[in-house]
Design a protein around this motif. Structure first.
Motif, PDB file in Angstrom:
ATOM      1  N   ILE A  32       0.845  -1.202   0.000  1.00 42.33           N
ATOM      2  CA  ILE A  32       0.000   0.000   0.000  1.00 42.33           C
ATOM      3  C   ILE A  32       0.882   1.255   0.000  1.00 42.33           C
ATOM      4  O   ILE A  32       0.640   2.189  -0.766  1.00 42.33           O
ATOM      5  CB  ILE A  32      -0.954   0.014   1.213  1.00 42.33           C
ATOM      6  CG1 ILE A  32      -2.026  -1.082   1.062  1.00 42.33           C
ATOM      7  CG2 ILE A  32      -1.622   1.382   1.355  1.00 42.33           C
ATOM      8  CD1 ILE A  32      -2.922  -1.225   2.276  1.00 42.33           C
ATOM      9  N   ILE A  33       1.899   1.270   0.850  1.00 48.65           N
ATOM     10  CA  ILE A  33       2.811   2.412   0.918  1.00 48.65           C
ATOM     11  C   ILE A  33       3.458   2.651  -0.448  1.00 48.65           C
ATOM     12  O   ILE A  33       3.558   3.787  -0.918  1.00 48.65           O
ATOM     13  CB  ILE A  33       3.888   2.195   2.003  1.00 48.65           C
ATOM     14  CG1 ILE A  33       3.244   2.231   3.396  1.00 48.65           C
ATOM     15  CG2 ILE A  33       4.986   3.253   1.901  1.00 48.65           C
ATOM     16  CD1 ILE A  33       4.187   1.808   4.508  1.00 48.65           C
ATOM     17  N   SER A  34       3.880   1.572  -1.096  1.00 51.40           N
ATOM     18  CA  SER A  34       4.526   1.675  -2.402  1.00 51.40           C
ATOM     19  C   SER A  34       3.574   2.266  -3.436  1.00 51.40           C
ATOM     20  O   SER A  34       3.952   3.163  -4.210  1.00 51.40           O
ATOM     21  CB  SER A  34       5.002   0.296  -2.863  1.00 51.40           C
ATOM     22  OG  SER A  34       5.562   0.359  -4.160  1.00 51.40           O
ATOM     23  N   GLU A  35       2.316   1.800  -3.452  1.00 57.14           N
ATOM     24  CA  GLU A  35       1.356   2.308  -4.435  1.00 57.14           C
ATOM     25  C   GLU A  35       0.970   3.757  -4.148  1.00 57.14           C
ATOM     26  O   GLU A  35       0.850   4.569  -5.061  1.00 57.14           O
ATOM     27  CB  GLU A  35       0.109   1.416  -4.476  1.00 57.14           C
ATOM     28  CG  GLU A  35       0.369   0.062  -5.116  1.00 57.14           C
ATOM     29  CD  GLU A  35      -0.908  -0.636  -5.580  1.00 57.14           C
ATOM     30  OE1 GLU A  35      -1.990  -0.016  -5.550  1.00 57.14           O
ATOM     31  OE2 GLU A  35      -0.804  -1.816  -5.971  1.00 57.14           O
ATOM     32  N   ASN A  56       5.676  13.425   6.827  1.00 59.81           N
ATOM     33  CA  ASN A  56       7.060  13.001   6.601  1.00 59.81           C
ATOM     34  C   ASN A  56       7.544  11.954   7.615  1.00 59.81           C
ATOM     35  O   ASN A  56       8.692  11.991   8.073  1.00 59.81           O
ATOM     36  CB  ASN A  56       8.007  14.206   6.610  1.00 59.81           C
ATOM     37  CG  ASN A  56       7.738  15.159   5.460  1.00 59.81           C
ATOM     38  OD1 ASN A  56       7.575  14.738   4.324  1.00 59.81           O
ATOM     39  ND2 ASN A  56       7.677  16.450   5.765  1.00 59.81           N
ATOM     40  N   LEU A  57       6.660  11.030   7.971  1.00 54.69           N
ATOM     41  CA  LEU A  57       7.085   9.933   8.833  1.00 54.69           C
ATOM     42  C   LEU A  57       8.090   9.056   8.097  1.00 54.69           C
ATOM     43  O   LEU A  57       8.034   8.910   6.877  1.00 54.69           O
ATOM     44  CB  LEU A  57       5.883   9.083   9.255  1.00 54.69           C
ATOM     45  CG  LEU A  57       4.804   9.764  10.106  1.00 54.69           C
ATOM     46  CD1 LEU A  57       3.772   8.736  10.555  1.00 54.69           C
ATOM     47  CD2 LEU A  57       5.413  10.464  11.319  1.00 54.69           C
ATOM     48  N   LYS A  58       8.998   8.455   8.852  1.00 56.39           N
ATOM     49  CA  LYS A  58       9.996   7.563   8.268  1.00 56.39           C
ATOM     50  C   LYS A  58       9.333   6.246   7.861  1.00 56.39           C
ATOM     51  O   LYS A  58       8.266   5.899   8.369  1.00 56.39           O
ATOM     52  CB  LYS A  58      11.108   7.308   9.291  1.00 56.39           C
ATOM     53  CG  LYS A  58      11.887   8.577   9.651  1.00 56.39           C
ATOM     54  CD  LYS A  58      12.920   8.296  10.722  1.00 56.39           C
ATOM     55  CE  LYS A  58      13.669   9.569  11.105  1.00 56.39           C
ATOM     56  NZ  LYS A  58      14.644   9.334  12.207  1.00 56.39           N
ATOM     57  N   PRO A  59       9.973   5.488   6.932  1.00 57.01           N
ATOM     58  CA  PRO A  59       9.384   4.226   6.462  1.00 57.01           C
ATOM     59  C   PRO A  59       8.975   3.280   7.583  1.00 57.01           C
ATOM     60  O   PRO A  59       7.876   2.699   7.539  1.00 57.01           O
ATOM     61  CB  PRO A  59      10.494   3.626   5.592  1.00 57.01           C
ATOM     62  CG  PRO A  59      11.219   4.819   5.057  1.00 57.01           C
ATOM     63  CD  PRO A  59      11.207   5.811   6.188  1.00 57.01           C
ATOM     64  N   ALA A  60       9.816   3.118   8.579  1.00 53.16           N
ATOM     65  CA  ALA A  60       9.485   2.203   9.684  1.00 53.16           C
ATOM     66  C   ALA A  60       8.286   2.719  10.471  1.00 53.16           C
ATOM     67  O   ALA A  60       7.440   1.937  10.928  1.00 53.16           O
ATOM     68  CB  ALA A  60      10.692   2.038  10.611  1.00 53.16           C
ATOM     69  N   GLN A  61       8.195   4.036  10.625  1.00 52.72           N
ATOM     70  CA  GLN A  61       7.056   4.621  11.331  1.00 52.72           C
ATOM     71  C   GLN A  61       5.769   4.434  10.533  1.00 52.72           C
ATOM     72  O   GLN A  61       4.714   4.137  11.100  1.00 52.72           O
ATOM     73  CB  GLN A  61       7.303   6.114  11.575  1.00 52.72           C
ATOM     74  CG  GLN A  61       8.421   6.413  12.552  1.00 52.72           C
ATOM     75  CD  GLN A  61       8.700   7.901  12.670  1.00 52.72           C
ATOM     76  OE1 GLN A  61       8.808   8.608  11.655  1.00 52.72           O
ATOM     77  NE2 GLN A  61       8.811   8.397  13.896  1.00 52.72           N
ATOM     78  N   VAL A 105       2.311   2.683  11.720  1.00 52.27           N
ATOM     79  CA  VAL A 105       1.011   3.348  11.593  1.00 52.27           C
ATOM     80  C   VAL A 105       0.061   2.493  10.759  1.00 52.27           C
ATOM     81  O   VAL A 105      -1.119   2.329  11.100  1.00 52.27           O
ATOM     82  CB  VAL A 105       1.163   4.745  10.955  1.00 52.27           C
ATOM     83  CG1 VAL A 105      -0.191   5.298  10.523  1.00 52.27           C
ATOM     84  CG2 VAL A 105       1.815   5.703  11.939  1.00 52.27           C
ATOM     85  N   GLY A 106       0.577   1.922   9.669  1.00 47.52           N
ATOM     86  CA  GLY A 106      -0.248   1.089   8.810  1.00 47.52           C
ATOM     87  C   GLY A 106      -0.764  -0.143   9.525  1.00 47.52           C
ATOM     88  O   GLY A 106      -1.960  -0.479   9.445  1.00 47.52           O
TER      89      GLY A 106
END
Length: 367
Positions: A111-114, A154-159, A163-164
């Motif tokens: 989802i993040i990637s899309e 602007n949360l970091k990828p791990a954050q 959250v997801g």
């Protein structure tokens, strides 16, 4: 295509966007002539809004935020997991969830990637789909909104992954709530609402006892109904006592809830849902989160008819990035009279603002 209220559509109008159920099955296909029996059935299913085709709005297309395949995979995973967990005794619920955690994590990453590759503002119209069970699609919608807001912040990828995962599992505690209360069509009694409230603590217990789930994800489920002024539940904690991720999910949760059709009330349109969030700023919700939501989410979705402050009316054609209340509009009317359609970019014409929406089907739309 344009978005109109189902109750105002005339028989013979053509459907502009297919209607699906949670399993990805087409219930009414795009292009189908909406005869009286179909319209009656859609109203019985509480489908408040639909997309219709007409000559004035040719070429206008609503774009889903994620691919249909990913949406179906996500909803199926949520549904399968919750149905498996609900059948287990309390002591085994965390163990059953454990089997699905990696699948959830992969879905969140996809989802993040899309979303990252999609320059469009987030736009979800929950009410133009038929849902077998609100909780499944609600969990996914809250995830999409929360990730879009997290990216805006602007949360970091791990954050973002946390959250997801916290979003997609925020309501897992509802598997412990009796169906007759969870799906009750009328107003809940105080005693029934007390039972509903337990889903936060039950969800926290299920998640914190799952080895693969970060404790912060469990706290997202625990705190997503807490409010800045202490008026929330289950503990009535305030301000900085509430984790930032839970504050973020709370905003997404409320927005999707009020813009989705429920058995006990009709859906609000997105701009109405945003107004409700702003009304609760600093008292219930963080201002910076609501502002980020405003920037990331399309308040006037593509296809909706809007009225400008100079009396002109038109249909939203496209969004402008980070300017959710200043889209590109195809003007169709001036002072109540039809005109040759032309486009107006509200990002460039700052003296014009949207003052209202109109989802009523009008006779001239198919002329």
């Amino acid at each position: 295509m344009r978005l109109v209220k189902t109750t105002t559509v005339r028989p013979g109008t053509r459907l502009g966007k297919a209607i699906y159920n949670d399993n990805g099955k087409v219930l009414v296909n795009k292009g189908v002539s909406l005869e009286e029996r179909i319209l009656k059935r859609l109203n019985e299913l509480n489908i408040t809004y639909i997309y219709i085709d007409d000559k004035q709005t040719e070429g206008i297309e609503f774009k889903d935020p994620i691919s249909p395949q990913l949406r179906q995979e996500a909803v199926t995973t949520i549904k399968t997991t919750l149905k498996s967990v609900i059948d287990e005794p309390i002591s085994s619920k965390s163990f059953v969830l454990e089997k699905s955690v990696k699948q959830y994590q992969n879905i969140i990453r996809n989802i993040i990637s899309e979303l990252d590759s999609n320059s469009e503002l987030m736009s979800i119209l929950s009410d133009v789909c038929i849902h077998d069970n609100y909780i499944f699609t609600h969990s996914l919608n809250v995830t999409l909104y929360s990730l879009a807001v997290g990216m805006e912040l602007n949360l970091k990828p791990a954050q973002l992954e946390t959250v997801g995962l916290g979003s997609i599992l925020h309501d897992i505690g509802k598997v412990t709530v009796p169906k007759e209360i969870l799906l009750k069509p009328g107003r809940l009694t105080d005693q029934e609402f007390d039972v509903i409230k337990t889903h936060t603590t039950e969800g926290f217990d299920i998640l914190r006892n799952s080895y693969s789930v970060p404790l912060l994800v469990a706290h997202c489920a625990f705190q997503h109904h807490e409010r800045l002024d202490g008026s929330g539940y289950p503990r009535g904690i305030k301000g900085q006592e509430i984790h930032d991720f839970a504050k973020l999910i709370a905003v997404s949760d409320v927005f999707d809830a009020v813009t989705s059709n429920r058995v006990y009330r009709s859906a609000m349109l997105p701009h109405e849902g945003l107004e409700l969030l702003y009304a609760g700023v600093e008292r219930q919700y963080e201002l910076n989160v609501v502002k980020a939501f405003h920037k990331a989410v399309a308040i006037y979705p593509v296809g909706i008819t809007v009225e400008l402050n100079d009396g002109r009316k038109g249909v939203v054609v496209k969004q402008n990035a980070a300017l959710s209340d200043r889209p590109i509009v195809r003007i169709l009317e001036e002072n109540g009279e039809q005109v040759e359609p032309y486009e107006l970019n509200l990002e460039e014409k700052l003296s014009f603002v949207i003052i209202g929406c109109d989802t009523t089907f009008k006779e001239h739309q198919n002329k």
